[in-house]
Design a protein around this motif. Sequence first.
Motif: not given
Length: 230
Positions: A25-36, A199-207, A213-220
């Motif tokens: 569930a954590g990996m799935a939630g981390g893969a669902m983007p917000r602020n796309v 997410r509050a800042a408006g950055v594209r990241i998981g739900a 890994v669910t945080v760092l994985g969104w950035f190069a």
Amino acid sequence: MKRILRGAGSVLGAAMLLLVAYGAAGMAGGAMPRNVGWAQPSDGVRILVESNGVHTDLVLPKLAAGVDWRDLLPGDDLADPRYAGFDHVAIGWGERTFYLETPTWADVRPLTVLRAAVGSDRTVLHVEHVAMPAAADDARTVVLRPEEYRRLAAFVRASFAGRQAWHRTGYGRNDAFYQARGRYSAIETCNAWTGDALRAAGVRIGAWTPFPVTVLGWFAPPRYRARDGS
């Protein structure tokens, strides 16, 4: 005896199934983007998101985009106030006992994790005064527009319980712990807080970002140059 063993096996099996389900569930939630629609600007306020394998921190400049952290986080709170001369702070949120007793994975104890996961109102913010770290495998650079950085800073500031709240010096001479707002649980982990802030800042990241890994994985990841400069 066999009945007892079968019962213990059933409990262990259920616990393992629950852990697997939680991880999935954590990996799935981390893969669902917000602020796309968000994309990093070419210029702005440079921050770092870093991990020690257990906790994630936001490394923020003390002075940027009209935000000044020095009033909230003075050098007098440190074992050695001279470290306040550094120009960045690394800030992370988490459960008090879990944070105080688990600076690294080697210090993690199952009972400590279980108690925190069940839920705790004893939350803290861990703050280190640091120079901006160099590129590393466990850190990601994120560039924010000034208004995005101000939103991020507002979220982080709102997590502090106040200057008069409990605080103590930290793991070393350049860090301290402060009483925080919020309730820690298996849902709202230290890493989920980092994701919430971005997410509050408006950055594209998981739900939902319960793991590093669910945080760092969104950035190069950082790009390293060979010794010959190529």
